[in-house]
Design a protein around this motif. Structure first.
Motif, PDB file in Angstrom:
ATOM      1  N   ASP A   1     -12.628  53.541  -6.120  1.00 58.66           N
ATOM      2  CA  ASP A   1     -11.553  54.016  -6.978  1.00 58.66           C
ATOM      3  C   ASP A   1     -10.228  54.167  -6.244  1.00 58.66           C
ATOM      4  O   ASP A   1      -9.190  54.398  -6.863  1.00 58.66           O
ATOM      5  N   GLN A   2     -10.224  54.061  -4.918  1.00 59.63           N
ATOM      6  CA  GLN A   2      -8.991  54.194  -4.149  1.00 59.63           C
ATOM      7  C   GLN A   2      -9.170  53.518  -2.794  1.00 59.63           C
ATOM      8  O   GLN A   2     -10.248  53.547  -2.206  1.00 59.63           O
ATOM      9  N   GLY A   3      -8.104  52.900  -2.303  1.00 55.39           N
ATOM     10  CA  GLY A   3      -8.182  52.249  -1.003  1.00 55.39           C
ATOM     11  C   GLY A   3      -6.812  52.027  -0.410  1.00 55.39           C
ATOM     12  O   GLY A   3      -5.801  52.016  -1.134  1.00 55.39           O
ATOM     13  N   PHE A   4      -6.767  51.860   0.924  1.00 53.64           N
ATOM     14  CA  PHE A   4      -5.502  51.681   1.625  1.00 53.64           C
ATOM     15  C   PHE A   4      -5.677  50.631   2.718  1.00 53.64           C
ATOM     16  O   PHE A   4      -6.762  50.477   3.290  1.00 53.64           O
ATOM     17  N   ALA A   5      -4.595  49.928   3.031  1.00 50.91           N
ATOM     18  CA  ALA A   5      -4.625  48.902   4.069  1.00 50.91           C
ATOM     19  C   ALA A   5      -3.245  48.786   4.708  1.00 50.91           C
ATOM     20  O   ALA A   5      -2.220  49.073   4.071  1.00 50.91           O
ATOM     21  N   ARG A   6      -3.244  48.360   5.974  1.00 49.00           N
ATOM     22  CA  ARG A   6      -1.980  48.184   6.684  1.00 49.00           C
ATOM     23  C   ARG A   6      -2.131  47.029   7.659  1.00 49.00           C
ATOM     24  O   ARG A   6      -3.144  46.925   8.359  1.00 49.00           O
ATOM     25  N   LEU A   7      -1.148  46.160   7.708  1.00 51.03           N
ATOM     26  CA  LEU A   7      -1.155  45.038   8.634  1.00 51.03           C
ATOM     27  C   LEU A   7      -0.681  45.515  10.006  1.00 51.03           C
ATOM     28  O   LEU A   7       0.411  46.066  10.139  1.00 51.03           O
ATOM     29  N   HIS A   8      -1.524  45.310  11.007  1.00 49.93           N
ATOM     30  CA  HIS A   8      -1.178  45.666  12.388  1.00 49.93           C
ATOM     31  C   HIS A   8      -1.133  44.384  13.202  1.00 49.93           C
ATOM     32  O   HIS A   8      -2.122  43.634  13.259  1.00 49.93           O
ATOM     33  N   LEU A   9      -0.001  44.112  13.834  1.00 49.43           N
ATOM     34  CA  LEU A   9       0.199  42.860  14.567  1.00 49.43           C
ATOM     35  C   LEU A   9       0.378  43.154  16.051  1.00 49.43           C
ATOM     36  O   LEU A   9       1.210  43.980  16.444  1.00 49.43           O
ATOM     37  N   GLU A  10      -0.421  42.473  16.883  1.00 40.34           N
ATOM     38  CA  GLU A  10      -0.287  42.577  18.330  1.00 40.34           C
ATOM     39  C   GLU A  10       0.017  41.197  18.900  1.00 40.34           C
ATOM     40  O   GLU A  10      -0.619  40.214  18.527  1.00 40.34           O
ATOM     41  N   THR A  11       0.992  41.130  19.821  1.00 40.07           N
ATOM     42  CA  THR A  11       1.395  39.864  20.425  1.00 40.07           C
ATOM     43  C   THR A  11       1.283  39.949  21.941  1.00 40.07           C
ATOM     44  O   THR A  11       1.828  40.876  22.565  1.00 40.07           O
ATOM     45  N   ASP A  12       0.561  39.017  22.499  1.00 38.37           N
ATOM     46  CA  ASP A  12       0.441  38.906  23.955  1.00 38.37           C
ATOM     47  C   ASP A  12       1.428  37.842  24.411  1.00 38.37           C
ATOM     48  O   ASP A  12       1.175  36.652  24.290  1.00 38.37           O
ATOM     49  N   THR A  13       2.561  38.266  24.945  1.00 39.85           N
ATOM     50  CA  THR A  13       3.632  37.321  25.280  1.00 39.85           C
ATOM     51  C   THR A  13       3.454  36.663  26.653  1.00 39.85           C
ATOM     52  O   THR A  13       4.039  35.610  26.921  1.00 39.85           O
ATOM     53  N   ASP A  14       2.666  37.281  27.551  1.00 41.38           N
ATOM     54  CA  ASP A  14       2.543  36.725  28.908  1.00 41.38           C
ATOM     55  C   ASP A  14       1.151  36.198  29.223  1.00 41.38           C
ATOM     56  O   ASP A  14       0.872  35.784  30.357  1.00 41.38           O
ATOM     57  N   GLY A  15       0.253  36.222  28.216  1.00 37.71           N
ATOM     58  CA  GLY A  15      -1.065  35.622  28.398  1.00 37.71           C
ATOM     59  C   GLY A  15      -2.020  36.386  29.279  1.00 37.71           C
ATOM     60  O   GLY A  15      -3.007  35.811  29.765  1.00 37.71           O
ATOM     61  N   ASP A  16      -1.773  37.682  29.498  1.00 38.56           N
ATOM     62  CA  ASP A  16      -2.664  38.450  30.367  1.00 38.56           C
ATOM     63  C   ASP A  16      -3.805  39.121  29.613  1.00 38.56           C
ATOM     64  O   ASP A  16      -4.595  39.876  30.181  1.00 38.56           O
ATOM     65  N   GLY A  17      -3.887  38.853  28.300  1.00 42.81           N
ATOM     66  CA  GLY A  17      -4.963  39.414  27.509  1.00 42.81           C
ATOM     67  C   GLY A  17      -4.682  40.779  26.932  1.00 42.81           C
ATOM     68  O   GLY A  17      -5.551  41.368  26.280  1.00 42.81           O
TER      69      GLY A  17
END
Length: 267
Positions: free
Chosen positions: A4-20
């Protein structure tokens, strides 16, 4: 989960230097839904969700009826829109936008609009963060397909908005071809009233005259305080957050100019 109710949020992570490991993290708006069931009879209602942000920006210069942004004015697509202050000294306040006159990086404000929560544009708006949103409408929130219409206003489902003096009543007119639209009681032209704006924090009564109705309320969940000016006298209001809240949590306190008394009729 809760159906009857729900929530969601987009979380974005970016690895710019390729170190994981994430070097940049960003969060989108929180979106949610709530299933609302209206039994046969009259029930109170409101819309706790906002429309998705068309744009976010920081205010630069402030004029008598205009504000400049650090970004471009979004496409309004014919919608009635407003500025909401999300961070800063004026958090929670809102101003109606003159969509036709706004362009480039400048927003023109309908300074005389009764929907504004401040009568003027204070200089302290400079530096505040804003969100530009479209207003929610009757047809958007209370979709005609979910209710039962009729040729007779006495048997059709209705929505009742209280203006402090009387009720503005919308009933669902059903044409011969089956098409349904909300129309105002007393309007002999039966003009479509589905574009009526549901104000921020505005409550209403839903009069279901036929069989129970289920709708899904949905949209963005505000993360900021919200200004809700109240007038002297009776009014119907609703929470702007999709959760149960006490009068204290909604700011209905002595500190916010609510008047107490030893006698109920004077409080």
């Amino acid at each position: 989960g809760n159906a009857d109710q729900g929530f969601a949020r987009l979380h974005l992570e970016t690895d710019t230097d390729g170190d994981g490991f994430a070097d940049v993290e960003k969060n989108g708006e929180v979106f949610g839904f709530a299933r609302q069931v209206f039994p046969k009879g009259i029930t109170t209602a409101s819309n706790p969700f906002a429309s998705p942000a068309l744009a976010t920006a920081t205010i630069g210069a402030v004029g008598n009826n205009a504000i400049s942004l650090d970004g471009s004015v979004p496409a309004f697509a014919g919608a009635s829109c407003y500025v909401e202050i999300t961070h800063g000294a004026n958090q929670g306040h809102r101003f109606e936008i003159d969509e036709i006159s706004s362009s480039g990086s400048q927003i023109i404000i309908e300074i005389a609009s009764l929907r504004n929560t401040l009568k003027t544009l204070p200089a302290t708006l400079a530096g505040d963060r804003i969100c530009i949103r479209a207003h929610r409408t009757v047809s958007e929130v209370f979709g005609e397909q979910n209710f039962v219409g009729s040729k007779n206003a006495k048997t059709a489902d209705r929505l009742l908005f209280y203006n402090g003096v009387t009720f503005e009543i919308l009933w669902l007119w059903k044409r011969d071809n089956g098409y349904q639209q909300w129309v105002r009681e007393g309007d002999a032209t039966l003009a479509n009233a589905g574009s009526r704006v549901i104000g921020i924090g505005e409550g209403l009564l839903v009069d279901v005259r036929n069989s129970p109705v289920t709708i899904i309320l949905h949209g963005a969940v505000r993360q900021n305080a919200v200004a809700l000016p109240l007038q002297v006298g009776s009014q119907l209001i609703g929470s702007v957050w999709p959760q149960a809240m006490s009068p204290d949590a909604l700011g209905m306190t002595l500190e916010n100019q609510f008047i107490g008394a030893r006698v109920q009729s004077r409080a």
